[in-house]
Design a protein around this motif. Structure first.
Motif, short mmCIF file in Angstrom:
data_model
loop_
_atom_site.label_atom_id
_atom_site.label_comp_id
_atom_site.label_asym_id
_atom_site.label_seq_id
_atom_site.Cartn_x
_atom_site.Cartn_y
_atom_site.Cartn_z
N SER A 53 0.21 4.83 -3.73
CA SER A 53 0.18 3.26 -4.02
C SER A 53 0.22 2.56 -2.92
O SER A 53 0.49 1.12 -2.99
CB SER A 53 1.67 2.99 -4.95
N PRO A 55 -2.03 0.08 -0.78
CA PRO A 55 -3.51 -0.73 -0.92
C PRO A 55 -4.58 0.01 -0.31
O PRO A 55 -4.33 0.61 0.93
CB PRO A 55 -3.37 -1.94 -0.50
N GLN A 56 -5.62 0.17 -0.76
CA GLN A 56 -6.99 0.85 0.10
C GLN A 56 -7.10 0.05 1.22
O GLN A 56 -7.59 0.62 2.10
CB GLN A 56 -8.14 0.75 -1.08
N GLY A 62 -4.26 2.90 -3.21
CA GLY A 62 -4.19 1.65 -4.24
C GLY A 62 -3.97 1.80 -5.58
O GLY A 62 -4.24 1.05 -6.64
N VAL A 98 4.59 -3.27 1.51
CA VAL A 98 3.61 -3.75 0.55
C VAL A 98 3.94 -5.01 -0.10
O VAL A 98 2.95 -5.86 -0.28
CB VAL A 98 3.47 -2.53 -0.53
#
Length: 385
Positions: A53, A55-56, A62, A98
């Motif tokens: 989870s 982010p890319q 992501g 995040v």
């Protein structure tokens, strides 16, 4: 929200194969050794499981909330040690960064969490602050370009193996409740120590211990978001998502236990027929299957709501409460279906699963705290339309 169905299906199939072909044969070894073989951890790193989870842009996959819970339901059809080893990085160990980290903080730590180079954890609970998280006593005093942390944390999953700690501490002298709390990202360093892993009822291979801060100096730029007093808000963002994640992680073991129990009752014969043909056993199966379906449906609906940007404080609490209690009921019925073989470790893994899933009703808020929270939010919301 599922972004690419084919890509998600490939990931789910990879998880499914890993759990069944690689992990299930290792479960007894992990339990006896109370550790996960290093080569398995390396394999999890290569597969990208630590960064689901994240982010890319920072090296993770992501995953949306819906994608995350679907993956969690597959991963957790295994002994809890597997979920614990990777789940903190893709959940409570990274989510504060995040959600509220500065760009510099994200660039510095998220790629290393996503790759599994670093293991993260959330240091929130204290000896005198469990269900009442706002009663935290750990302090962070500003001294020039540093904060000096003092205090202790308890029941911290992955603390003995963690490299990076998300720490909630009180930065405002004399503050009470949720006021004056701030969130920090703290690297393992002098002044931070972790205790020996607890001897626990279950969850062998999952390390949990105390964390102590003794004049632990933390650079001021490691205050998450760069602003004091926002720690409680940050941790609630973390917990709202984590409660959905954990509800999914409660659903997977229930699926696994029911599968094992159904295989057993179909193969074991009594009074000249398979045990599965007895109606009272069928009632146990029906109750398990129905409750698993209900939990899965709840979690998916709440995950989709979060992906739509809706407030999921109430639904996340309901999901965690129902799924954790459901998992406990399924564990009890599974032991009953196995009979004596469900109590004896030599004959089945069910007694281990029974012990492993018991803490689900305790962490991320006890069932009783969730009952109170659900009622409070429901009364505030009024009659459901």
């Amino acid at each position: 929200m599922i972004r690419d169905t084919d890509q998600l299906d490939r990931l789910l199939e990879d998880i499914r194969n890993f759990v069944r072909e690689r992990w299930h044969p290792l479960e007894e070894e992990v339990s006896r050794a109370n550790d996960i073989p290093p080569e398995v951890v390396d394999e999890l790193r290569r597969k990208g499981y630590f960064g689901w989870s994240i982010p890319q842009a920072y090296g993770g996959l992501g995953l949306t909330t819906e994608e995350l819970v679907l993956c969690a339901m597959e991963l957790s059809q295994s002994s809890v040690a597997l979920r614990a080893r990777v789940g903190t990085n893709t959940g409570i160990g990274s989510e504060a960064l995040v959600a509220d980290g500065t760009e510099a903080q994200k660039q510095r730590w998220l790629p290393r969490l996503a790759s599994g180079e670093l293991t993260g954890c959330l240091a929130l609970t204290e000896p005198e602050a469990g269900s009442e998280a706002s009663a935290l006593q750990t302090t962070a005093r500003r001294e020039g370009d540093f904060y000096v942390l003092n205090g202790s944390k308890r029941f911290i999953t992955n603390a003995p193996v963690a490299d990076l700690f998300t720490v909630i501490a009180r930065t405002e002298d004399g503050s009470r409740g949720s006021q004056g709390l701030s969130a920090f990202v703290v690297e393992r360093s002098p002044g931070l120590s972790t205790g020996e892993p607890y001897r626990m009822m279950g969850q062998a291979g999952s390390f949990v211990s105390d964390v102590r801060f003794d004049n632990c100096r933390v650079p001021a730029d490691q205050l998450i978001g760069g602003q004091e007093g926002m720690g409680f808000r940050t941790v609630m963002k973390v917990l709202n998502k984590q409660r959905l994640h954990l509800a999914a992680l409660c659903t997977g073991p229930a699926i696994r236990m029911l599968d094992l129990a159904m295989q057993h009752v179909q193969g074991r014969r009594q009074f000249g027929q398979p045990v599965a043909e007895f109606q009272l056993v069928q009632a146990l199966i029906a109750d398990c299957r129905t409750e698993i379906y209900a939990a899965r449906s709840m979690v998916l609906e709440a995950a989709r709501a979060r992906d739509r940007g809706e407030d999921v404080a109430l639904s996340a609490s309901m999901c965690k409460y129902f799924a954790s209690e459901m998992c406990g009921r399924v564990a009890d019925r599974a032991v009953q279906m196995f009979g004596g073989s469900g109590y004896v470790a030599d004959f089945s893994p069910i007694e281990r699963y029974y012990r492993d899933v018991r803490p689900f009703r305790l962490y991320e808020g006890t069932s009783q705290i969730h009952q109170l929270n659900i009622a409070k939010l429901a009364l505030r919301e009024g009659v459901q339309r």
